[in-house]
Scaffold this motif. Structure first.
Motif, PDB file in Angstrom:
ATOM      1  N   PRO A  80       1.032  -1.083   0.001  1.00 27.58           N
ATOM      2  CA  PRO A  80       0.160   0.177   0.120  1.00 27.58           C
ATOM      3  C   PRO A  80       0.940   1.568   0.313  1.00 27.58           C
ATOM      4  O   PRO A  80       1.998   1.189   0.869  1.00 27.58           O
ATOM      5  CB  PRO A  80      -0.814  -0.217   0.751  1.00 27.58           C
ATOM      6  CG  PRO A  80      -0.184  -1.259   2.291  1.00 27.58           C
ATOM      7  CD  PRO A  80       1.281  -2.002   1.348  1.00 27.58           C
ATOM      8  N   GLU A  81      -0.206   2.467  -0.259  1.00 27.08           N
ATOM      9  CA  GLU A  81       1.127   3.402  -0.907  1.00 27.08           C
ATOM     10  C   GLU A  81       1.837   4.333   0.528  1.00 27.08           C
ATOM     11  O   GLU A  81       3.472   4.701   0.242  1.00 27.08           O
ATOM     12  CB  GLU A  81       0.290   4.657  -1.464  1.00 27.08           C
ATOM     13  CG  GLU A  81       1.229   5.901  -1.618  1.00 27.08           C
ATOM     14  CD  GLU A  81       2.739   5.481  -2.930  1.00 27.08           C
ATOM     15  OE1 GLU A  81       2.319   4.112  -3.264  1.00 27.08           O
ATOM     16  OE2 GLU A  81       2.975   6.084  -2.977  1.00 27.08           O
ATOM     17  N   TRP A  82       0.306   4.338   1.842  1.00 20.77           N
ATOM     18  CA  TRP A  82       0.599   5.023   3.025  1.00 20.77           C
ATOM     19  C   TRP A  82       2.501   4.088   3.365  1.00 20.77           C
ATOM     20  O   TRP A  82       2.709   4.283   4.308  1.00 20.77           O
ATOM     21  CB  TRP A  82      -0.271   4.492   3.856  1.00 20.77           C
ATOM     22  CG  TRP A  82      -0.335   3.538   4.142  1.00 20.77           C
ATOM     23  CD1 TRP A  82      -1.697   1.990   3.392  1.00 20.77           C
ATOM     24  CD2 TRP A  82      -0.083   2.918   5.437  1.00 20.77           C
ATOM     25  NE1 TRP A  82      -1.899   0.985   3.826  1.00 20.77           N
ATOM     26  CE2 TRP A  82      -0.918   1.195   5.309  1.00 20.77           C
ATOM     27  CE3 TRP A  82       0.814   2.932   6.109  1.00 20.77           C
ATOM     28  CZ2 TRP A  82      -0.740   0.391   6.724  1.00 20.77           C
ATOM     29  CZ3 TRP A  82       1.307   1.399   7.251  1.00 20.77           C
ATOM     30  CH2 TRP A  82       0.016   0.330   6.948  1.00 20.77           C
ATOM     31  N   ARG A  83       2.197   2.685   3.074  1.00 19.45           N
ATOM     32  CA  ARG A  83       3.370   1.821   3.343  1.00 19.45           C
ATOM     33  C   ARG A  83       4.594   2.533   3.004  1.00 19.45           C
ATOM     34  O   ARG A  83       5.797   2.582   3.399  1.00 19.45           O
ATOM     35  CB  ARG A  83       2.815   0.361   3.762  1.00 19.45           C
ATOM     36  CG  ARG A  83       3.911  -0.575   4.192  1.00 19.45           C
ATOM     37  CD  ARG A  83       3.516  -1.548   4.653  1.00 19.45           C
ATOM     38  NE  ARG A  83       4.488  -2.694   4.464  1.00 19.45           N
ATOM     39  CZ  ARG A  83       5.449  -3.588   6.133  1.00 19.45           C
ATOM     40  NH1 ARG A  83       4.470  -2.644   7.229  1.00 19.45           N
ATOM     41  NH2 ARG A  83       5.811  -3.720   6.659  1.00 19.45           N
ATOM     42  N   ILE A  84       4.458   2.569   1.959  1.00 17.62           N
ATOM     43  CA  ILE A  84       5.857   2.868   0.974  1.00 17.62           C
ATOM     44  C   ILE A  84       6.136   3.691   1.228  1.00 17.62           C
ATOM     45  O   ILE A  84       7.904   3.748   1.831  1.00 17.62           O
ATOM     46  CB  ILE A  84       5.363   3.115  -0.412  1.00 17.62           C
ATOM     47  CG1 ILE A  84       4.979   1.462  -1.040  1.00 17.62           C
ATOM     48  CG2 ILE A  84       6.315   3.388  -1.672  1.00 17.62           C
ATOM     49  CD1 ILE A  84       4.180   1.202  -2.747  1.00 17.62           C
ATOM     50  N   ILE A  85       5.959   4.978   1.696  1.00 17.27           N
ATOM     51  CA  ILE A  85       5.652   5.978   2.352  1.00 17.27           C
ATOM     52  C   ILE A  85       6.679   6.328   3.494  1.00 17.27           C
ATOM     53  O   ILE A  85       7.827   6.701   3.617  1.00 17.27           O
ATOM     54  CB  ILE A  85       4.761   7.027   1.823  1.00 17.27           C
ATOM     55  CG1 ILE A  85       4.256   7.734   0.062  1.00 17.27           C
ATOM     56  CG2 ILE A  85       5.271   8.741   2.944  1.00 17.27           C
ATOM     57  CD1 ILE A  85       3.391   8.575   0.320  1.00 17.27           C
ATOM     58  N   TRP A  86       5.300   5.585   4.454  1.00 20.17           N
ATOM     59  CA  TRP A  86       6.202   6.195   5.499  1.00 20.17           C
ATOM     60  C   TRP A  86       6.683   5.079   6.273  1.00 20.17           C
ATOM     61  O   TRP A  86       7.759   4.968   7.470  1.00 20.17           O
ATOM     62  CB  TRP A  86       4.621   6.205   6.885  1.00 20.17           C
ATOM     63  CG  TRP A  86       3.865   7.052   6.219  1.00 20.17           C
ATOM     64  CD1 TRP A  86       3.166   7.321   5.494  1.00 20.17           C
ATOM     65  CD2 TRP A  86       3.997   8.625   7.013  1.00 20.17           C
ATOM     66  NE1 TRP A  86       2.093   8.537   5.648  1.00 20.17           N
ATOM     67  CE2 TRP A  86       3.342   9.993   6.855  1.00 20.17           C
ATOM     68  CE3 TRP A  86       5.000   8.975   8.016  1.00 20.17           C
ATOM     69  CZ2 TRP A  86       2.915  10.651   6.481  1.00 20.17           C
ATOM     70  CZ3 TRP A  86       4.503  10.409   8.253  1.00 20.17           C
ATOM     71  CH2 TRP A  86       3.223  11.328   7.883  1.00 20.17           C
ATOM     72  N   VAL A  87       6.961   3.942   6.075  1.00 17.13           N
ATOM     73  CA  VAL A  87       7.992   2.755   6.130  1.00 17.13           C
ATOM     74  C   VAL A  87       9.050   2.423   5.644  1.00 17.13           C
ATOM     75  O   VAL A  87      10.046   2.811   5.920  1.00 17.13           O
ATOM     76  CB  VAL A  87       7.236   1.539   6.790  1.00 17.13           C
ATOM     77  CG1 VAL A  87       7.990   0.385   6.891  1.00 17.13           C
ATOM     78  CG2 VAL A  87       5.543   1.236   7.262  1.00 17.13           C
ATOM     79  N   HIS A  88       8.853   2.235   4.409  1.00 14.57           N
ATOM     80  CA  HIS A  88      10.052   2.022   3.072  1.00 14.57           C
ATOM     81  C   HIS A  88      10.923   3.239   3.097  1.00 14.57           C
ATOM     82  O   HIS A  88      12.501   3.367   3.201  1.00 14.57           O
ATOM     83  CB  HIS A  88       9.296   1.518   1.673  1.00 14.57           C
ATOM     84  CG  HIS A  88       9.281   0.681   1.952  1.00 14.57           C
ATOM     85  ND1 HIS A  88      10.145  -1.204   1.983  1.00 14.57           N
ATOM     86  CD2 HIS A  88       8.147  -0.484   2.170  1.00 14.57           C
ATOM     87  CE1 HIS A  88       8.826  -2.502   1.929  1.00 14.57           C
ATOM     88  NE2 HIS A  88       6.752  -1.621   2.660  1.00 14.57           N
ATOM     89  N   ALA A  89      10.516   4.377   2.644  1.00 18.35           N
ATOM     90  CA  ALA A  89      11.234   5.054   2.398  1.00 18.35           C
ATOM     91  C   ALA A  89      11.155   6.032   3.411  1.00 18.35           C
ATOM     92  O   ALA A  89      12.499   6.322   3.200  1.00 18.35           O
ATOM     93  CB  ALA A  89      10.505   6.538   1.087  1.00 18.35           C
ATOM     94  N   LEU A  90      10.647   6.173   4.123  1.00 16.89           N
ATOM     95  CA  LEU A  90      11.645   7.655   5.350  1.00 16.89           C
ATOM     96  C   LEU A  90      11.760   6.460   5.987  1.00 16.89           C
ATOM     97  O   LEU A  90      13.003   7.378   7.045  1.00 16.89           O
ATOM     98  CB  LEU A  90       9.440   7.777   6.792  1.00 16.89           C
ATOM     99  CG  LEU A  90       9.959   8.655   7.488  1.00 16.89           C
ATOM    100  CD1 LEU A  90      10.407  10.183   7.256  1.00 16.89           C
ATOM    101  CD2 LEU A  90       8.868   8.913   8.136  1.00 16.89           C
ATOM    102  N   ARG A  91      11.848   6.143   6.858  1.00 17.31           N
ATOM    103  CA  ARG A  91      13.121   5.040   7.670  1.00 17.31           C
ATOM    104  C   ARG A  91      14.062   5.062   7.074  1.00 17.31           C
ATOM    105  O   ARG A  91      15.223   5.456   8.027  1.00 17.31           O
ATOM    106  CB  ARG A  91      12.623   2.960   7.231  1.00 17.31           C
ATOM    107  CG  ARG A  91      13.253   2.416   7.857  1.00 17.31           C
ATOM    108  CD  ARG A  91      12.581   2.025   9.431  1.00 17.31           C
ATOM    109  NE  ARG A  91      14.109   1.790   9.796  1.00 17.31           N
ATOM    110  CZ  ARG A  91      13.849   0.397  10.691  1.00 17.31           C
ATOM    111  NH1 ARG A  91      12.949  -0.475  10.513  1.00 17.31           N
ATOM    112  NH2 ARG A  91      14.885   0.082  11.430  1.00 17.31           N
TER     113      ARG A  91
END
Lengths: 530, 355
Positions: free
Chosen positions: B261-272
């Motif tokens: 999901p997009e939120w996961r990509i942004i807040w977990v994958h990328a932000l990390r």
């Protein structure tokens, strides 16, 4: 655990308050005067050391001196701690009778011991203002023989020469002449420090207010002195808040969080004038603004050039337009209000006359000089206006900006061409400015007396003698006449272009009444708030 | 400084080396010594007479000479420096010319005011700045991105002095939402204990003076928001660029292909991954605010380190200026060190290979 639960309680409280919005504004309490000021110059609350603008204000309102002058008419000197005094026939001793039955704020009685202790302490400590007492021949070594107790309520003040009594009395009205509570100060003495380390942040006096607290760069709080022997002040507390930014101070005054704004510039004063609920009170204070022309510069040393420079300043335009009434044109070295002060203003902008004088001096096309200017808006604005009018006669002025201490260092080393700056009297007697502007006992580079005349290398053995003689003149009227003559000579011949005297403009809530503006400090004891 | 510029292998090798040799301590010491030397020399070449600052313009020659001797100015320059270093090592920063207090005492008095303000400032800056930056990165080139850019630009380029005055004029004078300048209203001034820590929120809470506590908190709101805005501007810009960098990486494409999901990509994958360099950004912002936001403290009559330092400078109080410089330098070094250590925690690569 206790701490954690307190924090939780705090967090809950914030959440609670936040949901109801912020509490209403408190304003200032009715029995408290809150004033905005700049107290960043404060060094010490010890009267033997304090010498700055802000500390003078606090000390004058919290300590009594042997004698005092009337803030509204400086020529009236009366007793404070002293009831009366007599001058000996040889003029070298003044005997003071001390008022009986009066107390310090601590409750200790005021006696001859306190007077002797206070004056000898100031001389022995030898901090900056000690020179005011040193003038009368008092030194660390002899002061115990010069200031002596002759009874429980009588003190003799001896001098090396018969100085004019008015000179001595005015000097004793300064902060360094404050009478300290000997018992209290001595109880805080450590390793022979005269209680200095305690007193520099504490209080041991008998004035209308006590100094409760000084927080550096934050505030000074003064409380009504319950043991004051005069009429009790109406205000229970005075709070001076350090507000370094004038715009902020203005907003706070308009909002009612300040009763008085002491440090507004001419722009802010002009803006708040006429605003509802705000009034502006003004009075003249002893600060003079002048140009010092260094006589080490061969061009500036020519008498015609010195005179020409006096015709190249547009006095009235600067005072009225540029400084918006915060300054008055004044051209004599004694500020208005001093004994013998001359209020004539013979010089005004006259380029043709100046050119004529420059031609006579052999520089018909003008010359180039530098001017050291401290980096603040007022000084810079004045310097630029002078630069413009001088250019009209071909005098090219290069302005060298610097910070206050920097320009002063250079000035004291006599490395300037032209210096522009303020001069404030050290005490209320004409001698303070006469010795600065009209005395230069030794013009050598390593001289020990670095008067303003010395700083500008103006060699004046005759004038020095005349000024020194005036300080000895026991007849007050004759003395005043002597100073008139001295001022006229300095005005005509000196390398000083005295230009302005400062007006103190204080904006305050129209609820405030009874505030007295004085020439060197203001009095708060009669202040009331409606 | 180093943390922001060094990348990947170089950083790991450097860390290892430091650990092995204890060079970290040495490098910190050398940095501080250099700082000390530079400020000391500046203090000596400035054309201001320090004795004059001490005794005033009207002092007699003998008073002047005594002070000259007392300041040790009659000794050779090298000796003066060595004496200073020796005193600093024993925790003595000297005595302020202006206040006559030990400088350590002065700094301890003024620093809590700055720390309290800067902490809230950087908290606001981070909590608002990072989400804004992410939002701008996700909506790159669209209206949201432009809006965040403009907000950031204003915060970054408008003089904080002007913003502060305007803030006071609007929220204090006109709307009456916040109290005026200063840390606490005069009516509450004596509710707090005299021997407090100087952290007024903490002091008020400990004393159970809740009205005073709330007054202090209300006084903090405006200046903290202002500082927060200032650091937010920087943090949001940096977050945006770090996020854009991450969002263009192949692992993001892989994640998308896998249907995350997009939120996961942004807040977990990328932000990390973006969080690692962000730590340095936030740390430097914090250090910047801690050094005393001179202008903010002036506008808000805030008796902190910035005001103390300005005042010392204006009065040519060189011992105090040197002391403050040293303290600020130490804070910078310490915060840098801390963000280095945080890298260890946040970046598993550093953690694993560093062992």
């Amino acid at each position: 655990m206790i701490h954690r639960s307190k924090w939780l309680a705090a967090a809950a409280f914030i959440a609670y308050q936040a949901s109801f919005g912020l509490p209403a504004q408190a304003g200032t309490p009715p029995d408290t005067l809150v004033a905005g000021w700049a107290i960043d110059d404060m060094i010490s609350l010890d009267p033997a050391e304090a010498f700055e603008l802000s500390t003078s204000e606090f000390i004058h309102n919290s300590y009594e001196k042997l004698v005092k002058y009337d803030l509204k008419d400086v020529s009236k000197v009366s007793g404070a701690v002293a009831e009366s005094w007599t001058v000996s026939d040889d003029g070298k001793t003044i005997s003071f009778k001390i008022r009986q039955g009066r107390k310090f704020a601590s409750g200790n009685p005021i006696t001859a011991d306190d007077v002797v202790y206070s004056l000898t302490r100031a001389v022995k400590m030898d901090k900056s203002p000690a020179f005011i007492l040193n003038q009368f021949g008092l030194t660390k070594d002899n002061v115990d023989q010069m200031v002596v107790k002759t009874g429980d309520y009588s003190v003799d003040f001896k001098m090396d020469q018969p100085y004019a009594p008015s000179f001595v009395l005015y000097c004793l009205t300064s902060t360094v002449g404050s009478i300290l509570d000997k018992k209290l100060v001595q109880s805080h003495e450590k390793d022979g420090d005269f209680g200095y380390n305690w007193l520099k942040t504490n209080y041991a006096g008998s004035g209308p207010f006590t100094i409760r607290e000084w927080k550096a760069n934050d505030s000074v709080v003064m409380d009504r002195n319950k043991n004051y022997s005069g009429e009790a002040p109406k205000m229970k507390r005075l709070i001076f808040r350090h507000i370094p930014e004038a715009s902020t101070e203005r907003i706070m005054l308009e909002k009612g969080d300040l009763d008085m704004a002491m440090k507004l510039g001419p722009d802010e004063i002009a803006a708040v004038k006429g605003e509802k609920g705000i009034k502006v009170e003004a009075g003249q204070i002893g600060y003079l603004w002048y140009l010092g022309l260094n006589q080490k510069n061969p061009t500036l040393a020519k008498p015609e050039v010195r005179e020409a420079m006096k015709y190249l300043v547009d006095y009235s335009a600067i005072a009225d337009t540029l400084m918006k009434g915060s300054k008055t044109v004044h051209q004599a070295f004694l500020p208005h209000g001093f004994l013998g002060a001359v209020d004539d203003t013979p010089y005004s902008l006259n380029v043709a006359k100046a050119k004529e004088l420059l031609a006579k001096a052999g520089v018909p096309d003008g010359f180039t000089v530098t001017m050291d200017v401290r980096n603040n808006p007022d000084t810079t604005a004045m310097a630029e206006a002078i630069q413009a009018t001088m250019a009209q006669a071909g005098v090219k002025v290069e302005i060298i900006p610097g910070d206050g201490k920097q320009t002063l260092t250079k000035y004291r080393a006599r490395q300037h061409d032209i210096y522009i700056g303020p001069w404030g009297p050290d005490y209320q007697d004409p001698n303070t400015n006469s010795s600065a502007f009209a005395e230069n006992p030794d013009n050598a580079d390593g001289a020990s007396v670095k008067s303003l005349a010395w700083r500008n290398a103006w060699d004046i053995p005759e004038l020095t003698k005349e000024s020194k003689a005036a300080a000895m003149e026991r007849d007050a009227d004759k003395r005043a006449a002597d100073y008139v003559e001295l001022q006229k000579k300095v005005m005509a011949e000196s390398p000083f272009v005295v230009m302005f005297q400062d007006n103190l403009q204080i904006a305050m809530s129209d609820k405030v009444d009874g505030f007295i503006l004085g020439p060197s400090y203001n009095a708060y004891e009669d202040v009331t708030k409606k | 400084m180093t943390a922001a510029t060094m990348t990947g292998g170089g950083r790991i090798r450097a860390l290892r080396l430091f650990r092995k040799t204890g060079g970290l301590i040495v490098s910190v010491a050398v940095t501080l010594l250099g700082l000390l030397l530079v400020t000391f020399l500046i203090g000596r070449v400035v054309p201001v007479d320090p004795v004059l600052a001490m005794v005033g313009d009207r002092a007699s020659q003998s008073t002047y000479d005594a002070a000259y001797h007392q300041l040790g100015l009659d000794k050779p320059l090298v000796e003066q420096f060595l004496i200073y270093v020796k005193n600093v090592l024993s925790g003595d920063l000297g005595e302020s010319v202006l206040t006559k207090n030990p400088i350590t005492t002065d700094i301890r008095t003024v620093f809590p005011a700055t720390l309290e303000l800067a902490t809230f400032g950087v908290l606001i800056g981070t909590l608002v700045g990072i989400p804004l930056g992410i939002w701008a990165a996700v909506r790159k080139g669209r209206l949201a991105d432009q809006a965040v850019r403009v907000i950031g630009l204003i915060g970054y380029s408008a003089p904080i002095f002007w913003l502060g005055l305007m803030g006071l004029l609007l929220f204090y004078a006109k709307l009456g939402w916040t109290p005026g300048p200063g840390r606490i209203d005069v009516t509450y001034q004596y509710d707090l204990p005299d021997d407090g820590t100087g952290f007024l929120l903490y002091d008020a809470a400990m004393a159970g003076e809740w009205e005073a506590f709330w007054n202090v908190a209300a006084h903090l709101v405006l200046p903290a928001c202002l500082l927060g805005y200032y650091s937010m501007a920087y943090i949001s810009r940096m977050t945006r660029s770090f996020m854009l960098n991450e969002l263009a990486q192949e692992y993001i494409i892989t994640a998308r292909v896998k249907g995350a999901p997009e939120w996961r990509i942004i807040w977990v994958h990328a932000l990390r991954n973006a969080a690692v360099p962000l730590v340095t950004v936030v740390a430097l912002s914090y250090a910047g605010l801690l050094e005393g936001s001179v202008l903010t403290e002036t506008v808000f009559a805030w008796p902190g380190l910035g005001m103390y330092l300005t005042n010392s400078l204006q009065n040519a109080d060189m011992p105090a200026v040197l002391g403050c410089t040293l303290v600020i330098g130490t804070i910078f070094v310490a915060i840098n060190l801390l963000s280095d250590l945080l890298y260890n925690v946040l970046d598993p690569r550093v953690r694993r290979r560093g062992k």
